[in-house]
Design an enzyme around this catalytic site. Structure first.
Site, short mmCIF file in Angstrom:
data_model
loop_
_atom_site.label_atom_id
_atom_site.label_comp_id
_atom_site.label_asym_id
_atom_site.label_seq_id
_atom_site.Cartn_x
_atom_site.Cartn_y
_atom_site.Cartn_z
N GLY A 21 0.82 -1.20 0.00
CA GLY A 21 0.00 0.00 0.00
C GLY A 21 0.86 1.25 0.00
O GLY A 21 2.01 1.24 0.46
N GLN A 56 2.99 9.88 1.11
CA GLN A 56 4.30 9.23 1.08
C GLN A 56 5.11 9.62 -0.15
O GLN A 56 6.33 9.42 -0.17
CB GLN A 56 4.15 7.70 1.13
CG GLN A 56 3.61 7.20 2.47
CD GLN A 56 3.48 5.70 2.47
OE1 GLN A 56 2.47 5.16 2.05
NE2 GLN A 56 4.51 5.02 2.93
N CYS A 82 6.41 -0.36 6.87
CA CYS A 82 5.95 0.80 6.09
C CYS A 82 7.07 1.20 5.13
O CYS A 82 8.23 1.23 5.52
CB CYS A 82 5.64 1.96 7.04
SG CYS A 82 5.11 3.46 6.21
N LEU A 83 6.71 1.51 3.89
CA LEU A 83 7.71 1.93 2.92
C LEU A 83 8.43 3.20 3.36
O LEU A 83 9.55 3.46 2.92
CB LEU A 83 7.06 2.15 1.55
CG LEU A 83 6.54 0.87 0.86
CD1 LEU A 83 5.74 1.24 -0.38
CD2 LEU A 83 7.69 -0.06 0.51
N HIS A 110 -3.67 0.98 8.05
CA HIS A 110 -2.34 1.59 7.95
C HIS A 110 -2.35 2.74 6.94
O HIS A 110 -1.87 3.84 7.23
CB HIS A 110 -1.34 0.49 7.55
CG HIS A 110 0.06 0.95 7.34
ND1 HIS A 110 1.11 0.49 8.09
CD2 HIS A 110 0.60 1.83 6.44
CE1 HIS A 110 2.23 1.07 7.67
NE2 HIS A 110 1.94 1.88 6.67
N GLU A 111 -2.91 2.48 5.77
CA GLU A 111 -2.89 3.50 4.71
C GLU A 111 -3.79 4.68 5.07
O GLU A 111 -3.44 5.83 4.82
CB GLU A 111 -3.29 2.90 3.36
CG GLU A 111 -2.36 1.80 2.86
CD GLU A 111 -0.88 2.21 2.86
OE1 GLU A 111 -0.58 3.40 2.62
OE2 GLU A 111 -0.03 1.34 3.12
N HIS A 159 -2.11 7.07 7.39
CA HIS A 159 -1.17 7.98 6.73
C HIS A 159 -1.85 9.31 6.38
O HIS A 159 -1.23 10.37 6.44
CB HIS A 159 -0.63 7.37 5.44
CG HIS A 159 0.58 6.51 5.61
ND1 HIS A 159 1.75 6.98 6.15
CD2 HIS A 159 0.81 5.21 5.29
CE1 HIS A 159 2.66 6.00 6.17
NE2 HIS A 159 2.12 4.92 5.65
NI NI Z 1 3.04 3.06 5.45
#
Ligand code: NI
Length: 156
Positions: free
Chosen positions: A46, A51, A88-89, A130-131, A134
């Site tokens: 995701g 991000q 998380c990226l 999670h997304e 953000h």
């Molecule tokens: Ni993330």
């Protein structure tokens, strides 16, 4: 399409609240296409617009059954609880055990502005939560299970 740079670690933008998407236009399509490509080139499932430095409420997720685009998403139903590992990226090489609902239903617009419902359990529920977090400047490190700490993975 283009791969966009993923903001990481202490980049202050990750703590900012994203604004609603109001224009369903070419600019949004380009953003979503770029997010899809950026996600495809990563090892994540995701990616939220913030991000890649865009404070708009847009998310792409790839849970293995086709990429979904969630615009102006909100959780309309949740049930149960799970404690599982999350990464998380934007926090490379780190993981932590979080507390999330076991199942969630998300209501979101697609790129044409039409509202859709998405139900997810286990990994999918974690991913949606999670997304969506953000978009409000929250990271999984804010919802670690009691007593848990962020840890570094050894394998990457
Ligand atoms: Ni993330």
């Amino acid at each position: 399409m283009a791969i966009r740079k993923i903001r990481v670690n202490d980049d202050p933008i990750l703590r900012k609240k994203s604004r609603d998407v109001t224009e369903f236009d070419e600019r949004l399509f380009t953003l979503l296409d770029d997010m899809r490509e950026t996600l495809a080139k990563s090892d994540g499932i995701g990616l939220a617009a913030v991000q890649v430095g865009v404070l708009r409420r847009a998310v792409v997720v790839d849970l293995g059954d086709g990429v979904k685009e969630l615009i102006n998403p909100s959780i309309v139903e949740s049930s149960g609880e799970q404690r599982e590992s999350e990464g998380c990226l934007s926090l490379p090489h780190k993981y932590g055990i979080t507390v999330r609902p076991k199942t969630v239903t998300v209501r979101a617009q697609n790129r044409n502005g039409n509202w859709c419902l998405y139900k997810g359990t286990d990994l999918a529920a974690r991913c949606y939560c999670h997304e969506l977090d953000h978009l409000d400047g929250k990271l999984y490190t804010d919802v670690l299970a009691p007593g848990e700490k962020v840890y570094f993975s050894k394998d990457n």
